[in-house]
Design a protein around this motif. Structure first.
Motif, short mmCIF file in Angstrom:
data_model
loop_
_atom_site.label_atom_id
_atom_site.label_comp_id
_atom_site.label_asym_id
_atom_site.label_seq_id
_atom_site.Cartn_x
_atom_site.Cartn_y
_atom_site.Cartn_z
N THR A 124 0.76 -1.21 -0.33
CA THR A 124 -0.05 0.03 0.04
C THR A 124 0.73 1.43 0.14
OG1 THR A 124 0.28 0.16 2.40
CG2 THR A 124 -2.24 -1.37 1.19
N TYR A 125 1.98 1.29 1.02
CA TYR A 125 3.07 2.33 0.94
C TYR A 125 3.63 2.67 -0.94
CZ TYR A 125 6.75 5.55 1.65
OH TYR A 125 7.65 6.77 1.27
N LYS A 126 4.03 1.61 -1.54
CA LYS A 126 4.36 2.11 -2.08
C LYS A 126 3.01 2.59 -3.88
CE LYS A 126 8.03 -1.06 -2.82
NZ LYS A 126 8.86 -2.20 -3.89
N ALA A 127 1.88 2.02 -3.48
CA ALA A 127 0.75 1.77 -4.39
C ALA A 127 0.30 3.56 -4.51
CB ALA A 127 -0.30 1.13 -3.97
N ALA A 128 -0.11 3.56 -2.96
CA ALA A 128 -0.52 5.26 -2.36
C ALA A 128 1.23 6.21 -2.96
CB ALA A 128 -0.92 5.20 -1.26
N PHE A 129 3.07 6.19 -2.68
CA PHE A 129 3.04 7.16 -2.78
C PHE A 129 4.12 7.06 -3.84
CE2 PHE A 129 1.89 6.77 1.48
CZ PHE A 129 1.12 7.55 1.75
N GLU A 130 4.39 5.92 -3.88
CA GLU A 130 5.60 5.80 -5.54
C GLU A 130 5.20 6.19 -6.75
OE1 GLU A 130 8.72 4.82 -4.84
OE2 GLU A 130 8.27 5.14 -2.93
N VAL A 131 4.07 6.49 -6.90
CA VAL A 131 3.24 6.81 -8.55
C VAL A 131 2.65 7.39 -8.06
CG1 VAL A 131 3.93 4.51 -9.71
CG2 VAL A 131 1.70 4.94 -8.30
N ASP A 132 1.74 8.38 -8.47
CA ASP A 132 0.98 9.49 -9.08
C ASP A 132 -0.10 8.93 -8.93
OD1 ASP A 132 -0.40 12.51 -8.73
OD2 ASP A 132 -0.93 11.99 -11.12
N ASN A 133 -0.76 7.81 -9.82
CA ASN A 133 -2.74 7.28 -9.56
C ASN A 133 -2.07 5.37 -10.02
OD1 ASN A 133 -4.61 5.56 -10.94
ND2 ASN A 133 -5.51 8.20 -10.74
N TYR A 134 -1.70 4.69 -9.32
CA TYR A 134 -1.33 3.51 -9.55
C TYR A 134 -2.29 2.78 -10.75
CZ TYR A 134 -5.42 1.58 -5.86
OH TYR A 134 -6.51 1.28 -5.47
#
Length: 285
Positions: A124-134
């Protein structure tokens, strides 16, 4: 770089009882003119934004003034700091059917292709913060992956190409699906996405060459069928000559054998029924 952090938060039912009690005492005190009770009333309303639900296969990402606090994946009714910002991220499996895109295969032939992808959020961290809109990231990367995949393999091969064992988009379904799944897993890992299944959803030659390729496929099929017919015809002629010789039904010299073989091959290999001609004379006429 931070990673996903699973946290525990307070039971919502216990804090709901405290909140209701504080609001009730506050209202009662205000009606009695006890102004200090207003603090309890304000405190009760201050507690309300802290309540939230986590449904099955969903999660809440908690932030405090821009700082990542953690992720709640446990299902139920909870309470946390009212100042927390809560972002909902689904953990359910999702289907994505990409649009049909025109690309060139390994041989340069234009083809129409699309992919079907089954995915879900793993981090969830990568999905929320690593990309703009997963979710949009999944769509764009799926399109890029299928374009790359199409350029690595030919649509089909033909016997005259001498590459019968070559992996093709049309015939090698399992191999192509594995390659597509691997490519997508590498691309989507940075967004915390797990690829459950990936396969080709639609595959066809582009309209401008579809007729020509259909004729080529038909010609290849006809040649293969003729090859089998000739093999069978030769075997039947050989059997006929052996049986005639073995049972001594008629003696045939080389010239008559050649004529018989020619007639049988014409009859057996023709795509139309033969028209019989009755010979009313002798064997020599």
């Amino acid at each position: 770089m931070e990673d996903e952090k699973i946290i525990k938060v307070q039971n919502g039912y216990m804090f709901l009882a405290i909140t209701i009690f504080a609001i009730a005492i506050g209202v009662f005190g205000i009606t009695r003119g006890m102004m200090l009770s207003a603090l309890l009333f304000v405190f009760g309303f201050f507690m309300l934004p802290g309540f939230f639900l986590v449904n099955p296969n969903t999660s809440k990402v908690l932030l405090l003034f821009g700082k990542y606090i953690g992720t709640v994946k446990e299902n139920g009714f909870f309470w946390a700091n009212p100042f927390y910002t809560k972002k909902n991220i689904s953990l359910r499996a999702s289907n994505f059917d990409s649009e049909r895109v025109k690309v060139n295969d390994k041989l340069g032939n234009p083809i129409m292709i699309s992919t079907i992808l089954v995915w879900r959020v793993k981090n969830t961290y990568k999905a929320a913060f690593e990309v703009d809109n997963y979710e949009n990231f999944v769509r764009v990367q799926s399109d890029a992956a299928v374009r790359k995949l199409a350029s690595l393999y030919p649509y089909d091969n033909f016997e005259d190409d001498g590459a019968e064992e070559e992996i093709t988009l049309r015939a090698s379904v399992n191999e192509v699906s594995e390659a597509l799944e691997k490519e997508l897993s590498e691309r989507l890992d940075m967004a915390g996405i797990e690829v459950l299944e990936a396969r080709i959803g639609y595959l066809a030659y582009a309209q401008e060459i579809a007729n020509a390729m259909l004729k080529r496929q038909q010609a290849t099929a006809i040649i293969a069928a003729r090859h089998k017919i000739v093999e069978g015809a030769v075997s039947m002629v050989e059997m006929a000559l052996d049986e005639l010789s073995k049972k001594q039904i008629v003696e045939l010299d080389e010239e008559r054998k050649a004529a018989m073989v020619s007639n049988l091959m014409v009859i057996l290999c023709s795509d139309k029924d033969a028209t019989p001609i009755v010979n009313a004379g002798t064997l020599n006429h």
